[in-house]
Structures are given as structure tokens and as C-alpha cells.
Design an enzyme around this catalytic site. Structure first.
Site, PDB file in Angstrom:
ATOM      1  N   LYS A   1       2.820 -14.697   5.205  1.00 55.03           N
ATOM      2  CA  LYS A   1       2.816 -15.718   4.154  1.00 55.03           C
ATOM      3  C   LYS A   1       4.276 -16.001   3.775  1.00 55.03           C
ATOM      4  CE  LYS A   1       0.597 -18.221   1.027  1.00 55.03           C
ATOM      5  NZ  LYS A   1      -0.254 -19.370   1.367  1.00 55.03           N
TER       6      LYS A   1
ATOM      7  N   ASP B   1     -12.130  -7.172   7.787  1.00 60.24           N
ATOM      8  CA  ASP B   1     -13.511  -7.183   7.276  1.00 60.24           C
ATOM      9  C   ASP B   1     -14.151  -8.535   7.571  1.00 60.24           C
ATOM     10  OD1 ASP B   1     -13.175  -4.621   6.160  1.00 60.24           O
ATOM     11  OD2 ASP B   1     -14.378  -5.155   4.392  1.00 60.24           O
TER      12      ASP B   1
ATOM     13  N   ASP C   1      -3.716 -17.439   4.733  1.00 62.31           N
ATOM     14  CA  ASP C   1      -4.853 -18.243   4.259  1.00 62.31           C
ATOM     15  C   ASP C   1      -5.421 -19.102   5.386  1.00 62.31           C
ATOM     16  OD1 ASP C   1      -2.321 -19.326   4.054  1.00 62.31           O
ATOM     17  OD2 ASP C   1      -2.765 -20.593   2.333  1.00 62.31           O
TER      18      ASP C   1
ATOM     19  N   ASP D   1      -5.983  -5.565   6.288  1.00 63.35           N
ATOM     20  CA  ASP D   1      -7.108  -4.924   5.609  1.00 63.35           C
ATOM     21  C   ASP D   1      -8.203  -5.959   5.321  1.00 63.35           C
ATOM     22  OD1 ASP D   1      -8.703  -3.266   4.124  1.00 63.35           O
ATOM     23  OD2 ASP D   1      -7.367  -3.133   2.397  1.00 63.35           O
TER      24      ASP D   1
ATOM     25  N   TYR E   1       0.801  -1.224   0.000  1.00 65.33           N
ATOM     26  CA  TYR E   1       0.000   0.000   0.000  1.00 65.33           C
ATOM     27  C   TYR E   1       0.838   1.281   0.000  1.00 65.33           C
ATOM     28  CZ  TYR E   1      -4.133  -2.925   0.992  1.00 65.33           C
ATOM     29  OH  TYR E   1      -5.144  -3.850   0.935  1.00 65.33           O
TER      30      TYR E   1
HETATM   31  P1  ATP Z   1     -15.021  -0.024   0.358  1.00 67.22           P
HETATM   32  O1  ATP Z   1     -14.783  -0.529  -1.021  1.00 67.22           O
HETATM   33  O2  ATP Z   1     -14.567   1.384   0.553  1.00 67.22           O
HETATM   34  O3  ATP Z   1     -14.567  -0.931   1.463  1.00 67.22           O
HETATM   35  P2  ATP Z   1     -17.831  -0.738   0.096  1.00 67.22           P
HETATM   36  O4  ATP Z   1     -18.978   0.201   0.060  1.00 67.22           O
HETATM   37  O5  ATP Z   1     -17.570  -1.564  -1.098  1.00 67.22           O
HETATM   38  O6  ATP Z   1     -16.601   0.127   0.540  1.00 67.22           O
HETATM   39  P3  ATP Z   1     -18.337  -1.600   2.738  1.00 67.22           P
HETATM   40  O7  ATP Z   1     -19.033  -0.326   2.946  1.00 67.22           O
HETATM   41  O8  ATP Z   1     -17.127  -1.845   3.570  1.00 67.22           O
HETATM   42  O9  ATP Z   1     -17.956  -1.807   1.246  1.00 67.22           O
HETATM   43  O10 ATP Z   1     -19.362  -2.769   3.066  1.00 67.22           O
HETATM   44  C1  ATP Z   1     -20.051  -3.593   2.153  1.00 67.22           C
HETATM   45  C2  ATP Z   1     -21.547  -3.567   2.396  1.00 67.22           C
HETATM   46  O11 ATP Z   1     -21.861  -3.699   3.774  1.00 67.22           O
HETATM   47  C3  ATP Z   1     -22.148  -2.247   1.977  1.00 67.22           C
HETATM   48  O12 ATP Z   1     -22.417  -2.245   0.620  1.00 67.22           O
HETATM   49  C4  ATP Z   1     -23.385  -2.151   2.837  1.00 67.22           C
HETATM   50  O13 ATP Z   1     -24.485  -2.801   2.270  1.00 67.22           O
HETATM   51  C5  ATP Z   1     -22.960  -2.865   4.120  1.00 67.22           C
HETATM   52  N1  ATP Z   1     -22.529  -1.878   5.128  1.00 67.22           N
HETATM   53  C6  ATP Z   1     -21.329  -1.286   5.250  1.00 67.22           C
HETATM   54  N2  ATP Z   1     -21.302  -0.407   6.253  1.00 67.22           N
HETATM   55  C7  ATP Z   1     -22.519  -0.452   6.818  1.00 67.22           C
HETATM   56  C8  ATP Z   1     -23.132   0.239   7.913  1.00 67.22           C
HETATM   57  N3  ATP Z   1     -22.476   1.144   8.656  1.00 67.22           N
HETATM   58  N4  ATP Z   1     -24.425  -0.059   8.204  1.00 67.22           N
HETATM   59  C9  ATP Z   1     -25.095  -0.962   7.491  1.00 67.22           C
HETATM   60  N5  ATP Z   1     -24.590  -1.619   6.447  1.00 67.22           N
HETATM   61  C10 ATP Z   1     -23.316  -1.388   6.105  1.00 67.22           C
END
Ligand code: ATP
Length: 327
Positions: free
Chosen positions: A168, A226, A198, A222, A123
Site C-alpha cells: 500500500k 483467509d 485493496d 494474514d 505484528y
Molecule cells: P481466529 O480468530 O483465530 O482466526 P476464528 O475461530 O475466529 O479464529 P476461523 O477458525 O479462522 O476463525 O474461521 C471462522 C469460521 O470458519 C469458524 O468459526 C468455523 O465456523 C469455520 N471453520 C474454521 N475452521 C474450520 C474447519 N477446520 N472446519 C470447518 N469449519 C471451520
């Protein structure tokens, strides 16, 4: 002297969750007599559309002067804002606690802290295109690894004294090998194990209770955080702190979530708990505890957003939690 806090609402659901979190932060500051001098600034896709740059000079100046940055998620321009802030102020430790909240359905029991190196790895932005070949440099330094390993050690000493080093090194023998060797050396006084990334992904789903402190590199951290957030009940609940020696930034782990932006249904708890981490960082644990207690109370009283089975709006949840914090 008040703490100078720069608020960056960000993109997508950012302004909504930050707005809700500010009610709670202000309530906690007032109740516990913490002086915060707050300023707002634009950055991200919104700023890019308006000014042609994702991180305007004015915002940068305010960020330079701030002790703390409290930030919502950034959309497509995340690299130009989030990564820039992390690098510019050497916020080398990304702290991401993952813990079940009572009353929130979860995949499994989990209670761990991710200590993710935050300013090295792939990054750093050293990417090149040479004809049909694309190259990204993965940079891991001994100094950077020692520094982050010491942070993991401090967390482990406050917890169950166990660290899992995730890497890794069987494939990336030199870079991940350095990370593993230096980390293990720094942590030799603790109970330490190591795991390939993994395998760690699998274990986080199969047996997450085995983890206490997870020490890992930037990119693996990162991705794994998630995953871990989802194990604990959802990404809308996961807070984080980006910590340096002189400055820190607090933000929810989730992204801009454009799919639900503007609907008032985003869960503000990740942002609110990031606020709790902010108070903890400035040494005001009582304010952090009050926020965490209020978050649990809101779930217990069924004041919650739809992602965790509720019917309330983002703002209703924020206001309810702030009212509990106020006492
Ligand atoms: P990034 O690519 O920046 O990580 P993203 O929008 O692709 O962002 P996230 O926001 O991390 O991905 O999360 C994926 C999904 O989880 C979202 O599209 C949404 O539906 C749900 N989500 C994320 N944050 C919240 C929240 N605070 N409350 C409810 N749902 C959420």
C-alpha cells in the site's frame, strides 16, 4: 537421525484436527520410512488456564530442541504462542498455497502461493498507549524484505515465474515503499507486477486465476490468505508452513473455531495438508504427494466433513485418508 517433531494440539478444534492429522502423518512416515521422533506439549488458552501462562517453559524447551513444530490453532492467546514461535526461531516465510480441490465447490478457479513475510510489520508487538492515543509501530527492513523476496523468487521459478508484489505504498510511502522497491529489485529477472492491497482483495474475488506467487507483508498476507482460502472452497482446507533457515512450523490457516469445537465436525484437511508441507520441507516429496493424493481420494469417495457437503466426522476423515496413504 530422526526428525524431532513437537506437536502442539492447541485450542478449540485444534486437538481434533491435529489428532486426525497425526494418523495421516504416522501412516506416511511408516510407508516412506521417514523417522519422526514425536513429542506432545501444551500451549495456548488451555495452558493459560492450567498454568497461568500460554507458553509454558517446558513447551518452550521442547520447541527449542525440535526441528519441526506441528501445531493446531491457538485461541485468544495466539500472539503469545504462534507469534512467539515465529519470532523466536525467525520463521520468516509464511507459505500458504491456495488451490482448488477436485470435487469441492469453490467460488472460482485459483492456484497460487502466498509468500507472506512473517516476522516484521505491525505484528512485532511494538504497541503503546499514551493517554488517549494508541500507537503501533510498523517495522519493515531491507534485509527482511530481501530475504522474503528471495523465497518468492524460488517459488516462482518452480511455478509460472510470475510474482505479484502486494503493498500500500501510495499511502504508506516509506514503509511499504521500502518493501515494494526492495522486492522489485530482488525479483527483476522474473515477470513481476505490483498491486495495492485493496485492489488485490478485489482481484482475488474477481479474477483469482491471474495470481501465481503473491509476495506481501505480514498483516496484508494474514488477511488476504483467509479471503483466498474461501475463494478456493473454505478455510478448513488451507494449509501453511512457517519456514526459517533452521526450523519450521506447520499449521492450518484457520483459527480455533470455538463455535464448532468438540462436535467432531471440523475439517481436518487443512491440518493434514500442513502435514504434507512438512514432508516436502524435509525433502520427502513422495510422502507429501501420497498425502495429497489420499486427500483428493477421500473427497472423490465422499468421505468428508459437513463444511464441504459431507456427513463424516473429523476422525473418520483422518482415518480414511491415513488408510489410503498406507496403501
Ligand atoms: P481466529 O480468530 O483465530 O482466526 P476464528 O475461530 O475466529 O479464529 P476461523 O477458525 O479462522 O476463525 O474461521 C471462522 C469460521 O470458519 C469458524 O468459526 C468455523 O465456523 C469455520 N471453520 C474454521 N475452521 C474450520 C474447519 N477446520 N472446519 C470447518 N469449519 C471451520
Amino acid at each position: 537421525m530422526p526428525y524431532k517433531v513437537l506437536i502442539i494440539p492447541g485450542d478449540g478444534i485444534g486437538p481434533e484436527v491435529v489428532d486426525a492429522a497425526l494418523y495421516v502423518i504416522k501412516a506416511a512416515a511408516e510407508r516412506f520410512g521417514v523417522e519422526l521422533e514425536m513429542k506432545m506439549a501444551e500451549a495456548g488458552d488451555v495452558a493459560l488456564r492450567k498454568y497461568g501462562v500460554a507458553m509454558p517453559q517446558e513447551t518452550l524447551k521442547l520447541a527449542d530442541a525440535a526441528d519441526i513444530i506441528f501445531k493446531g490453532p491457538i485461541g485468544e492467546s495466539a500472539y503469545d504462542v504462534t507469534s512467539l514461535i515465529r519470532m523466536r526461531y525467525t520463521l520468516y516465510a509464511n507459505i500458504r498455497p491456495v488451490k482448488n480441490l477436485p470435487g469441492v465447490p469453490a467460488l472460482k478457479e485459483i492456484d497460487c502461493v502466498f509468500v507472506r513475510e512473517n516476522v516484521e510489520d505491525v505484528y512485532v508487538g511494538a504497541e503503546y498507549r499514551v493517554g488517549g492515543v494508541a500507537i503501533a509501530l510498523k517495522i519493515i527492513t531491507e534485509e527482511g524484505t530481501r530475504r522474503i523476496a528471495r523465497v518468492a523468487k524460488r517459488y516462482a521459478e518452480m511455478r509460472r515465474r510470475k510474482v505479484t508484489v502486494v503493498h500500500k505504498a501510495n499511502v504508506l510511502r516509506v514503509v511499504d515503499g521500502l518493501f515494494r522497491d526492495v522486492a522489485l529489485e530482488e525479483l527483476r529477472e522474473l515477470e513481476v507486477d505490483q498491486m495495492y492491497v485493496d485492489a488485490a482483495a478485489m482481484e482475488l474475488v474477481r479474477n483469482p486465476a491471474r495470481f501465481d506467487v503473491v509476495l506481501t507483508t505480514n498483516q496484508y498476507g494474514d488477511i488476504l490468505t483467509d479471503l483466498a482460502a474461501q475463494v478456493a472452497g473454505g478455510i478448513g482446507l488451507a494449509p501453511s508452513g512457517n519456514i526459517g533457515d533452521a526450523k519450521a512450523m506447520f499449521e492450518p490457516v484457520h483459527g480455533a473455531a470455538f463455535d464448532i469445537a468438540g462436535k467432531g465436525i471440523a475439517n481436518p484437511i487443512a491440518a493434514i495438508l500442513s502435514g504434507a508441507m512438512m514432508f516436502e520441507w524435509i525433502g520427502r516429496k513422495e510422502a507429501a504427494d501420497a498425502i495429497r493424493f489420499a486427500v483428493e481420494k477421500s473427497i472423490e469417495k465422499d468421505v468428508k466433513t459437513p463444511d464441504i457437503g459431507g456427513r463424516n466426522t473429523t476422525l473418520e476423515v483422518g482415518k480414511y485418508i491415513s488408510s489410503i496413504v498406507s496403501g
